[in-house]
Write an enzyme that holds these catalytic residues in place. Sequence first.
Site, PDB file in Angstrom:
ATOM      1  N   SER A 119       0.555  -0.920  -0.093  1.00 35.74           N
ATOM      2  CA  SER A 119      -0.132  -0.154   0.135  1.00 35.74           C
ATOM      3  C   SER A 119       0.645   1.456  -0.269  1.00 35.74           C
ATOM      4  CB  SER A 119      -0.829   0.130   1.350  1.00 35.74           C
ATOM      5  OG  SER A 119      -1.899   1.127   1.161  1.00 35.74           O
ATOM      6  N   ASP A 123      -9.057  -4.389  -5.948  1.00 31.92           N
ATOM      7  CA  ASP A 123      -8.348  -3.474  -4.926  1.00 31.92           C
ATOM      8  C   ASP A 123      -8.629  -1.849  -5.429  1.00 31.92           C
ATOM      9  OD1 ASP A 123      -6.794  -2.402  -3.489  1.00 31.92           O
ATOM     10  OD2 ASP A 123      -5.229  -3.431  -3.043  1.00 31.92           O
ATOM     11  N   HIS A 151      -8.069  -4.801  -0.121  1.00 29.09           N
ATOM     12  CA  HIS A 151      -7.643  -4.084  -0.114  1.00 29.09           C
ATOM     13  C   HIS A 151      -6.381  -4.772   1.340  1.00 29.09           C
ATOM     14  CE1 HIS A 151      -3.584  -1.461  -0.306  1.00 29.09           C
ATOM     15  NE2 HIS A 151      -4.071  -1.040   0.405  1.00 29.09           N
TER      16      HIS A 151
END
Length: 313
Positions: free
Chosen positions: A159, A256, A282
């Site tokens: 991320s 995602d 996610h």
Amino acid sequence: MRKFLTVVAALVLAVVLVIGIGQWVNRGPDDSAGPGPGPGPTRTTDPEQPATCPDYQLFAAPGTWESTPEDDPIHPSSRPHSLLLNVTRPLQEEFGDGVDGGQLKTWTLPYAAQFRNIQALREMSYDDSRNQGYARLEGEMTAVHESCPATRMILVGFSQGAVLTGDLATAIGNGHSTVPADAVAGVALIADGRREDGKGNLIGSPDVTGIGAEIALSPVGALVAPIVPGASMRGPRPEGFGALQDNTLQFCAPADLVCSAPRDIGNAVQRANDLIDANKVHAEYSSNGTVVEGGTVPEWINNWVRDIIAEGR
């Protein structure tokens, strides 16, 4: 005009939903700086390696709200549900922590990992948090290379951590870093917000049709700014990964939105009503067995790290 506003609303909604990822999880420098200093250094071919140096060192960069600046980089504990603990802990159980040498040392980036937004205005901004993480990661890698010049390095980011790790891999691969490209054995990016087709190698599901959120939202950055102040939507990485292109792996679940945001008007409008539920994925890379074959993404990466060590790459 109505169609344009609908598209803008859908894209801004994506930003709001990225903000909301934190409730599912645990409750690098700006491109405008110009080109780097030129060709990077070359790894020493026959260095004098202290006995306390590991053969390999893995650097893990956690995602938003999954790290803190004061955490222990060898045995992180401030965020017990951090996704990358599913990478580092099994490897430490197998190889040890590597602080006194051995085959592998794991080091987890301690940084703010915050994301200022309209619901959390006291947090560090995304840009400042990412830049802090980038500087600390590059600084640690540089220090390792200077003291252990034969140690091979492996990078893993998730991320926000994948964004700053991907930015650093871009700088290293194009000779703009103090870390030489030939010291890096591999890079693994999970849910990279600047993911783009052809930049690195997509591993797993062929159903990923979108692009990184920072690319998708860059045309409407001014509209995003009031919702997430201090979060620049910087678009793609123009240089790509350079010398690290073949050694950089991208992992992205098709639903995602961080790494596979809608590319066009039709997709944006069509998916706008589904974003909230879809974006749960996610936070599910440690349990989602559909992204890569034979297990989860952390399990795949652990086997990849074992192969690098066994093959001496």
